[in-house]
Design a protein around this motif. Structure first.
Motif, PDB file in Angstrom:
ATOM      1  N   LEU A 180       0.825  -1.212   0.000  1.00 47.51           N
ATOM      2  CA  LEU A 180       0.000   0.000   0.000  1.00 47.51           C
ATOM      3  C   LEU A 180       0.847   1.245   0.000  1.00 47.51           C
ATOM      4  O   LEU A 180       0.663   2.155  -0.815  1.00 47.51           O
ATOM      5  CB  LEU A 180      -0.947  -0.017   1.203  1.00 47.51           C
ATOM      6  N   LEU A 181       1.821   1.368   0.916  1.00 46.61           N
ATOM      7  CA  LEU A 181       2.680   2.553   0.966  1.00 46.61           C
ATOM      8  C   LEU A 181       3.593   2.624  -0.240  1.00 46.61           C
ATOM      9  O   LEU A 181       3.847   3.692  -0.778  1.00 46.61           O
ATOM     10  CB  LEU A 181       3.509   2.543   2.261  1.00 46.61           C
ATOM     11  N   ALA A 182       4.105   1.485  -0.671  1.00 41.78           N
ATOM     12  CA  ALA A 182       5.016   1.504  -1.809  1.00 41.78           C
ATOM     13  C   ALA A 182       4.310   2.005  -3.055  1.00 41.78           C
ATOM     14  O   ALA A 182       4.876   2.750  -3.854  1.00 41.78           O
ATOM     15  CB  ALA A 182       5.586   0.108  -2.037  1.00 41.78           C
ATOM     16  N   GLN A 183       3.039   1.628  -3.229  1.00 44.09           N
ATOM     17  CA  GLN A 183       2.321   2.062  -4.414  1.00 44.09           C
ATOM     18  C   GLN A 183       1.914   3.524  -4.326  1.00 44.09           C
ATOM     19  O   GLN A 183       1.807   4.211  -5.325  1.00 44.09           O
ATOM     20  CB  GLN A 183       1.083   1.185  -4.608  1.00 44.09           C
TER      21      GLN A 183
ATOM     22  N   ASP B 159      11.596   6.590  -2.423  1.00 53.63           N
ATOM     23  CA  ASP B 159      11.406   5.155  -2.237  1.00 53.63           C
ATOM     24  C   ASP B 159      11.330   4.905  -0.740  1.00 53.63           C
ATOM     25  O   ASP B 159      12.221   5.298   0.017  1.00 53.63           O
ATOM     26  CB  ASP B 159      12.583   4.404  -2.855  1.00 53.63           C
ATOM     27  N   VAL B 160      10.269   4.257  -0.304  1.00 55.63           N
ATOM     28  CA  VAL B 160      10.084   4.066   1.127  1.00 55.63           C
ATOM     29  C   VAL B 160      11.241   3.287   1.745  1.00 55.63           C
ATOM     30  O   VAL B 160      11.500   3.380   2.942  1.00 55.63           O
ATOM     31  CB  VAL B 160       8.733   3.374   1.388  1.00 55.63           C
ATOM     32  N   HIS B 161      11.956   2.523   0.914  1.00 60.73           N
ATOM     33  CA  HIS B 161      13.125   1.807   1.421  1.00 60.73           C
ATOM     34  C   HIS B 161      14.252   2.757   1.828  1.00 60.73           C
ATOM     35  O   HIS B 161      15.209   2.342   2.483  1.00 60.73           O
ATOM     36  CB  HIS B 161      13.647   0.828   0.369  1.00 60.73           C
ATOM     37  N   GLN B 162      14.145   4.029   1.412  1.00 61.39           N
ATOM     38  CA  GLN B 162      15.163   5.001   1.793  1.00 61.39           C
ATOM     39  C   GLN B 162      14.914   5.584   3.187  1.00 61.39           C
ATOM     40  O   GLN B 162      15.726   6.378   3.665  1.00 61.39           O
ATOM     41  CB  GLN B 162      15.203   6.143   0.763  1.00 61.39           C
ATOM     42  N   LEU B 163      13.800   5.265   3.797  1.00 62.25           N
ATOM     43  CA  LEU B 163      13.440   5.828   5.097  1.00 62.25           C
ATOM     44  C   LEU B 163      13.801   4.834   6.206  1.00 62.25           C
ATOM     45  O   LEU B 163      13.478   3.644   6.113  1.00 62.25           O
ATOM     46  CB  LEU B 163      11.949   6.150   5.139  1.00 62.25           C
ATOM     47  N   HIS B 164      14.416   5.318   7.254  1.00 61.53           N
ATOM     48  CA  HIS B 164      14.901   4.480   8.354  1.00 61.53           C
ATOM     49  C   HIS B 164      14.320   4.995   9.677  1.00 61.53           C
ATOM     50  O   HIS B 164      14.427   6.185   9.981  1.00 61.53           O
ATOM     51  CB  HIS B 164      16.435   4.520   8.416  1.00 61.53           C
ATOM     52  N   LEU B 165      13.711   4.103  10.415  1.00 61.37           N
ATOM     53  CA  LEU B 165      13.114   4.466  11.706  1.00 61.37           C
ATOM     54  C   LEU B 165      13.406   3.365  12.733  1.00 61.37           C
ATOM     55  O   LEU B 165      13.404   2.168  12.401  1.00 61.37           O
ATOM     56  CB  LEU B 165      11.591   4.628  11.581  1.00 61.37           C
ATOM     57  N   PRO B 166      13.595   3.756  13.991  1.00 58.24           N
ATOM     58  CA  PRO B 166      13.656   2.744  15.059  1.00 58.24           C
ATOM     59  C   PRO B 166      12.284   2.108  15.235  1.00 58.24           C
ATOM     60  O   PRO B 166      11.254   2.679  14.872  1.00 58.24           O
ATOM     61  CB  PRO B 166      14.060   3.545  16.293  1.00 58.24           C
ATOM     62  N   ARG B 167      12.255   0.938  15.804  1.00 54.76           N
ATOM     63  CA  ARG B 167      11.005   0.226  15.990  1.00 54.76           C
ATOM     64  C   ARG B 167       9.997   1.055  16.779  1.00 54.76           C
ATOM     65  O   ARG B 167       8.807   1.064  16.479  1.00 54.76           O
ATOM     66  CB  ARG B 167      11.261  -1.093  16.733  1.00 54.76           C
ATOM     67  N   THR B 168      10.495   1.742  17.787  1.00 57.97           N
ATOM     68  CA  THR B 168       9.575   2.467  18.668  1.00 57.97           C
ATOM     69  C   THR B 168       8.949   3.680  17.996  1.00 57.97           C
ATOM     70  O   THR B 168       8.024   4.281  18.553  1.00 57.97           O
ATOM     71  CB  THR B 168      10.327   2.917  19.934  1.00 57.97           C
ATOM     72  N   TYR B 169       9.436   4.088  16.823  1.00 54.77           N
ATOM     73  CA  TYR B 169       8.900   5.284  16.137  1.00 54.77           C
ATOM     74  C   TYR B 169       8.167   4.916  14.847  1.00 54.77           C
ATOM     75  O   TYR B 169       7.867   5.777  14.037  1.00 54.77           O
ATOM     76  CB  TYR B 169      10.038   6.247  15.785  1.00 54.77           C
ATOM     77  N   LEU B 170       7.842   3.637  14.679  1.00 52.71           N
ATOM     78  CA  LEU B 170       7.247   3.220  13.415  1.00 52.71           C
ATOM     79  C   LEU B 170       5.918   3.903  13.142  1.00 52.71           C
ATOM     80  O   LEU B 170       5.524   4.073  11.986  1.00 52.71           O
ATOM     81  CB  LEU B 170       7.062   1.701  13.408  1.00 52.71           C
TER      82      LEU B 170
ATOM     83  N   TYR C 283       5.281   6.822  13.227  1.00 54.95           N
ATOM     84  CA  TYR C 283       5.510   8.125  12.571  1.00 54.95           C
ATOM     85  C   TYR C 283       5.951   7.968  11.113  1.00 54.95           C
ATOM     86  O   TYR C 283       6.378   8.934  10.476  1.00 54.95           O
ATOM     87  CB  TYR C 283       6.581   8.915  13.327  1.00 54.95           C
ATOM     88  N   LEU C 284       5.834   6.748  10.602  1.00 57.43           N
ATOM     89  CA  LEU C 284       6.223   6.554   9.199  1.00 57.43           C
ATOM     90  C   LEU C 284       5.404   7.413   8.225  1.00 57.43           C
ATOM     91  O   LEU C 284       5.967   8.018   7.315  1.00 57.43           O
ATOM     92  CB  LEU C 284       6.105   5.078   8.816  1.00 57.43           C
ATOM     93  N   PRO C 285       4.047   7.488   8.356  1.00 51.94           N
ATOM     94  CA  PRO C 285       3.295   8.329   7.412  1.00 51.94           C
ATOM     95  C   PRO C 285       3.758   9.788   7.387  1.00 51.94           C
ATOM     96  O   PRO C 285       4.006  10.332   6.306  1.00 51.94           O
ATOM     97  CB  PRO C 285       1.846   8.173   7.880  1.00 51.94           C
ATOM     98  N   PRO C 286       3.881  10.498   8.546  1.00 51.78           N
ATOM     99  CA  PRO C 286       4.370  11.874   8.451  1.00 51.78           C
ATOM    100  C   PRO C 286       5.817  11.938   7.963  1.00 51.78           C
ATOM    101  O   PRO C 286       6.203  12.914   7.300  1.00 51.78           O
ATOM    102  CB  PRO C 286       4.231  12.410   9.879  1.00 51.78           C
ATOM    103  N   MET C 287       6.612  10.903   8.294  1.00 46.87           N
ATOM    104  CA  MET C 287       7.989  10.907   7.800  1.00 46.87           C
ATOM    105  C   MET C 287       7.999  10.824   6.271  1.00 46.87           C
ATOM    106  O   MET C 287       8.785  11.506   5.594  1.00 46.87           O
ATOM    107  CB  MET C 287       8.753   9.736   8.386  1.00 46.87           C
ATOM    108  N   LEU C 288       7.099   9.986   5.724  1.00 48.66           N
ATOM    109  CA  LEU C 288       6.997   9.886   4.270  1.00 48.66           C
ATOM    110  C   LEU C 288       6.490  11.193   3.660  1.00 48.66           C
ATOM    111  O   LEU C 288       6.972  11.634   2.606  1.00 48.66           O
ATOM    112  CB  LEU C 288       6.065   8.734   3.904  1.00 48.66           C
ATOM    113  N   ASP C 289       5.540  11.850   4.321  1.00 46.94           N
ATOM    114  CA  ASP C 289       5.057  13.148   3.831  1.00 46.94           C
ATOM    115  C   ASP C 289       6.187  14.171   3.784  1.00 46.94           C
ATOM    116  O   ASP C 289       6.337  14.932   2.817  1.00 46.94           O
ATOM    117  CB  ASP C 289       3.935  13.657   4.733  1.00 46.94           C
ATOM    118  N   GLY C 290       6.984  14.205   4.866  1.00 46.07           N
ATOM    119  CA  GLY C 290       8.108  15.142   4.888  1.00 46.07           C
ATOM    120  C   GLY C 290       9.125  14.834   3.808  1.00 46.07           C
ATOM    121  O   GLY C 290       9.690  15.745   3.178  1.00 46.07           O
ATOM    122  N   ALA C 291       9.366  13.534   3.571  1.00 47.36           N
ATOM    123  CA  ALA C 291      10.304  13.156   2.518  1.00 47.36           C
ATOM    124  C   ALA C 291       9.805  13.598   1.156  1.00 47.36           C
ATOM    125  O   ALA C 291      10.569  14.074   0.318  1.00 47.36           O
ATOM    126  CB  ALA C 291      10.525  11.642   2.546  1.00 47.36           C
ATOM    127  N   ARG C 292       8.500  13.454   0.941  1.00 46.01           N
ATOM    128  CA  ARG C 292       7.926  13.887  -0.342  1.00 46.01           C
ATOM    129  C   ARG C 292       8.052  15.398  -0.519  1.00 46.01           C
ATOM    130  O   ARG C 292       8.343  15.893  -1.613  1.00 46.01           O
ATOM    131  CB  ARG C 292       6.467  13.470  -0.417  1.00 46.01           C
TER     132      ARG C 292
END
Length: 291
Positions: free
Chosen positions: A34-37, A44-55, A57-66
């Motif tokens: 879903l996120l990859a598409q 590329d979502v594979h370029q984003l790195h997060l610790p387990r405890t912050y997972l 926050y992946l959606p806002p992290m992806l928004d910021g990356a975009r």
């Protein structure tokens, strides 16, 4: 034995993620279909790195990356991770890395809640992507204005140089024209001297010769030919007055002259005949056109 994971909102397995420890703190998050598409080509979502405890926050992290990838200074989005030193579980700070059009890498720290770029040099220490975009547009406009002003100065300088060159060329042509006229006047003066000298030699045996054309007259000029008309009188052996006109011609820019002497009465008669013929031809032409 493999563990089974059921998908649910509370269960991160729903994203089909795998984690690999990096330094005991971070993990590489491989996004689900879903996120990859949904991610744009720039990130590329594979370029984003997060610790387990912050997972979470992946959606806002992806928004910021975009947002950063869409920035005109970012020619290539490289990676995104968490700034551990500035982050808390309730307030993450993302760190992104891009390569600019010149091939240089740069980083931005982005607030995970507001998605504003953290910049301590600014009032409040933050600036939004929209404000950055507006600043870049102002800088581009200023750069365009400076470029336009420079080009206007260059164009004005080129016009000035062209005008100077044209003025110099005009002055050169004028000097050449004046020199050509001076040389032609000098040539005509020499031709006149030659004409008078040769005519005097040819008429030396005439009786009571009297020159009527004394000063150098304005010559007839036609296609390089220069002709001086010289009127003079003389007497025959019986004392009858003779009226002559001499034609002194120089042809093709040379200084060799030929002299012809004719009675002025014959010359005048010929000229009157030519004038009458021209007038008659004009009358006939006029009459023909009237029909």
């Amino acid at each position: 034995m493999k563990s089974k994971c059921r998908t649910s909102l509370a269960n991160p397995c729903r994203l089909k993620a795998g984690f690999f420890a990096l330094g005991g703190l971070t993990a590489i998050f491989f996004a689900g279909e879903l996120l990859a598409q949904s991610a744009p080509d720039e990130v590329d979502v594979h370029q984003l790195h997060l610790p387990r405890t912050y997972l979470r926050y992946l959606p806002p992290m992806l928004d910021g990356a975009r947002l950063m990838a869409a920035d005109e200074h970012c020619a290539q989005f490289l990676a995104g991770d968490l700034n551990i030193d500035q982050s808390t579980l309730s307030h993450p700070v993302f760190r992104y890395q891009c390569r600019d059009p010149d091939g240089m890498t740069y980083r931005w720290h982005v607030d995970g809640d507001s998605l504003e770029v953290i910049d301590e040099t600014r009032p409040g220490g933050r600036v939004s992507f929209a404000e950055l975009s507006a600043e870049y547009e102002r800088e581009r406009e200023q750069a365009r204005q400076r470029a336009a002003e420079r080009q206007a100065k260059i164009d004005a300088l080129q016009r000035e140089r062209q005008e100077v060159a044209e003025q110099l060329e005009a002055e050169r042509l004028a000097r050449e024209q004046l020199e050509a006229e001076r040389q032609e006047q000098a040539r005509r003066g020499r031709l006149w001297q030659t004409c008078t000298a040769q005519l005097a030699a040819q008429t030396a045996d005439m009786i009571a010769r009297e020159w009527l054309t004394v000063a150098q007259p304005e010559p007839e000029v036609d296609e390089g030919r220069v002709r001086f008309n010289i009127d003079f009188n003389a007497r025959n052996l019986t004392g009858t007055e003779l009226k002559y006109r001499a034609y002194c011609d120089a042809i093709d820019q040379g200084e060799t002259v030929t002299i012809e002497i004719h009675p002025r009465a014959l010359v005048s008669s010929s000229a009157d005949s030519m004038s009458s013929q021209a007038a008659s031809t004009g009358t006939l032409s006029s009459q023909s056109s009237s029909h």
